[in-house]
Write a protein that holds these residues in place. Structure first.
Motif, PDB file in Angstrom:
ATOM      1  N   UNK A 147     -11.893  45.045  35.082  1.00 24.43           N
ATOM      2  CA  UNK A 147     -13.061  43.996  34.832  1.00 24.43           C
ATOM      3  C   UNK A 147     -12.324  42.507  35.254  1.00 24.43           C
ATOM      4  N   UNK A 148     -13.341  41.863  36.147  1.00 23.73           N
ATOM      5  CA  UNK A 148     -12.922  40.359  36.395  1.00 23.73           C
ATOM      6  C   UNK A 148     -13.558  39.701  35.060  1.00 23.73           C
ATOM      7  N   UNK A 149     -12.839  39.387  34.134  1.00 26.10           N
ATOM      8  CA  UNK A 149     -13.194  38.914  32.799  1.00 26.10           C
ATOM      9  C   UNK A 149     -13.581  37.283  33.208  1.00 26.10           C
ATOM     10  N   UNK A 150     -13.237  36.589  34.113  1.00 31.34           N
ATOM     11  CA  UNK A 150     -13.728  35.161  34.395  1.00 31.34           C
ATOM     12  C   UNK A 150     -15.098  35.153  34.981  1.00 31.34           C
ATOM     13  N   UNK A 151     -15.555  36.046  35.486  1.00 32.06           N
ATOM     14  CA  UNK A 151     -16.874  36.179  36.260  1.00 32.06           C
ATOM     15  C   UNK A 151     -17.807  37.141  35.768  1.00 32.06           C
ATOM     16  N   UNK A 152     -17.527  37.583  34.353  1.00 36.03           N
ATOM     17  CA  UNK A 152     -18.492  38.701  33.737  1.00 36.03           C
ATOM     18  C   UNK A 152     -19.075  37.899  32.619  1.00 36.03           C
ATOM     19  N   UNK A 153     -20.264  38.538  31.946  1.00 41.06           N
ATOM     20  CA  UNK A 153     -20.811  37.857  30.894  1.00 41.06           C
ATOM     21  C   UNK A 153     -21.613  39.001  30.042  1.00 41.06           C
ATOM     22  N   UNK A 154     -21.805  38.612  28.689  1.00 42.02           N
ATOM     23  CA  UNK A 154     -22.537  39.849  27.986  1.00 42.02           C
ATOM     24  C   UNK A 154     -23.467  38.852  27.032  1.00 42.02           C
ATOM     25  N   UNK A 155     -24.829  39.107  27.469  1.00 44.87           N
ATOM     26  CA  UNK A 155     -25.755  38.251  26.814  1.00 44.87           C
ATOM     27  C   UNK A 155     -26.973  38.915  26.137  1.00 44.87           C
ATOM     28  N   UNK A 156     -27.580  38.130  25.122  1.00 43.19           N
ATOM     29  CA  UNK A 156     -28.758  38.960  24.515  1.00 43.19           C
ATOM     30  C   UNK A 156     -29.944  37.909  24.033  1.00 43.19           C
ATOM     31  N   UNK A 157     -30.985  38.340  23.741  1.00 40.27           N
ATOM     32  CA  UNK A 157     -31.902  37.520  23.042  1.00 40.27           C
ATOM     33  C   UNK A 157     -32.865  38.093  22.260  1.00 40.27           C
ATOM     34  N   UNK A 158     -33.509  37.459  21.257  1.00 39.94           N
ATOM     35  CA  UNK A 158     -34.032  38.324  20.355  1.00 39.94           C
ATOM     36  C   UNK A 158     -35.232  37.156  19.830  1.00 39.94           C
TER      37      UNK A 158
ATOM     38  N   UNK B 145     -32.721  42.175  23.410  1.00 33.68           N
ATOM     39  CA  UNK B 145     -32.769  42.266  24.986  1.00 33.68           C
ATOM     40  C   UNK B 145     -31.455  42.160  25.118  1.00 33.68           C
ATOM     41  N   UNK B 146     -30.623  42.787  26.121  1.00 28.79           N
ATOM     42  CA  UNK B 146     -29.364  42.891  26.313  1.00 28.79           C
ATOM     43  C   UNK B 146     -29.298  42.651  28.072  1.00 28.79           C
ATOM     44  N   UNK B 147     -28.136  41.905  28.221  1.00 28.91           N
ATOM     45  CA  UNK B 147     -27.997  41.701  29.825  1.00 28.91           C
ATOM     46  C   UNK B 147     -26.335  41.632  29.993  1.00 28.91           C
ATOM     47  N   UNK B 148     -25.921  42.530  30.787  1.00 28.76           N
ATOM     48  CA  UNK B 148     -24.298  42.463  30.902  1.00 28.76           C
ATOM     49  C   UNK B 148     -24.389  42.037  32.639  1.00 28.76           C
ATOM     50  N   UNK B 149     -23.765  41.076  32.764  1.00 28.60           N
ATOM     51  CA  UNK B 149     -23.309  40.748  34.213  1.00 28.60           C
ATOM     52  C   UNK B 149     -21.727  41.030  34.556  1.00 28.60           C
ATOM     53  N   UNK B 150     -21.408  41.976  35.315  1.00 25.44           N
ATOM     54  CA  UNK B 150     -20.151  42.423  35.222  1.00 25.44           C
ATOM     55  C   UNK B 150     -19.635  42.254  36.545  1.00 25.44           C
ATOM     56  N   UNK B 151     -18.252  42.102  36.729  1.00 23.21           N
ATOM     57  CA  UNK B 151     -17.766  41.914  38.050  1.00 23.21           C
ATOM     58  C   UNK B 151     -16.230  42.776  37.885  1.00 23.21           C
ATOM     59  N   UNK B 152     -16.173  43.895  38.678  1.00 22.61           N
ATOM     60  CA  UNK B 152     -14.941  44.475  38.809  1.00 22.61           C
ATOM     61  C   UNK B 152     -14.084  44.378  39.870  1.00 22.61           C
ATOM     62  N   UNK B 153     -12.746  44.734  40.086  1.00 18.37           N
ATOM     63  CA  UNK B 153     -11.775  44.430  41.063  1.00 18.37           C
ATOM     64  C   UNK B 153     -11.229  45.889  41.442  1.00 18.37           C
ATOM     65  N   UNK B 154     -11.168  45.863  42.696  1.00 19.74           N
ATOM     66  CA  UNK B 154     -10.833  47.132  43.411  1.00 19.74           C
ATOM     67  C   UNK B 154      -9.384  47.574  42.827  1.00 19.74           C
ATOM     68  N   UNK B 155      -9.072  48.671  42.376  1.00 18.28           N
ATOM     69  CA  UNK B 155      -7.746  49.050  42.129  1.00 18.28           C
ATOM     70  C   UNK B 155      -6.666  49.111  43.251  1.00 18.28           C
TER      71      UNK B 155
END
Length: 183
Positions: free
Chosen positions: A22-33, A173-183
């Motif tokens: 995971x590219x932790x600095x360019x990822x986010x976990x959000x929600x709304x209720x 409601x869940x929103x995952x914005x994820x960026x991963x780095x090639x191994x």
């Protein structure tokens, strides 16, 4: 080089096989209720880990994510403390939310990821809509990055989270914005 197409006829993937961190600095976990049924409270979880395993075919791909429930951030410290308390999320007995994919499927622009979501001692199947953002070589670190957005919703009572009926909505409601780095 940018690519955002996956050839489903041959299940050829535009990603190198292996474990993509995971590219932790360019990822986010959000929600709304919903609050009082009239507006939404939005927030995020600031502490999480995720991993992407890319296989030779789509059937060999998997995603895992672990989210610290104590890291809730709604922009209001008093509300966050109340939501974390034993009266609501009870983060002492339910410290994490864990997702493990069981299937990734789709074609064209319509992709889904199904998996098991565990909150505390309750595990339920969840399906997320997935948007593949593409792959690009980063000008910052020179490494290849892949981006994904996964969205879906859960019914909190299905996970034993039955607090504050009428005050808070049933659907999260869940929103995952994820960026991963090639191994």
């Amino acid at each position: 080089m940018t690519s955002n197409a996956i050839n489903t006829a041959t299940t050829e993937l535009p990603l190198v096989a292996g474990e993509w961190p995971l590219d932790r600095y360019h990822s986010a976990v959000g929600f709304s209720i919903r609050h009082l049924g009239i507006s939404k409270v939005r927030g995020s979880f600031t502490e999480f880990e995720a991993g992407l395993v890319v296989g030779e075919t789509l059937a060999e791909c998997s995603v895992t994510a672990t989210i610290s429930l104590a890291s809730i951030d709604t922009g209001n410290a008093d509300r966050d403390a109340h939501v974390s308390s034993a009266e609501m999320l009870d983060v002492e007995s339910r410290p994490t939310m864990v997702f493990r994919s069981t299937e990734v499927s789709g074609q064209g622009e319509d992709w889904t990821m199904t998996g098991d979501l565990t909150i505390g001692d309750v595990t339920r199947p969840v399906t997320l809509a997935v948007e593949f953002g593409g792959v690009v070589d980063s000008v910052v670190d020179g490494r290849r990055h892949a981006g994904f957005e996964a969205t879906g919703e859960i019914r909190r009572s299905e996970f034993g989270l039955k607090f504050a009926p009428g005050l808070l909505g049933e659907v999260v409601k869940i929103s995952l914005d994820m960026q991963f780095i090639e191994p």
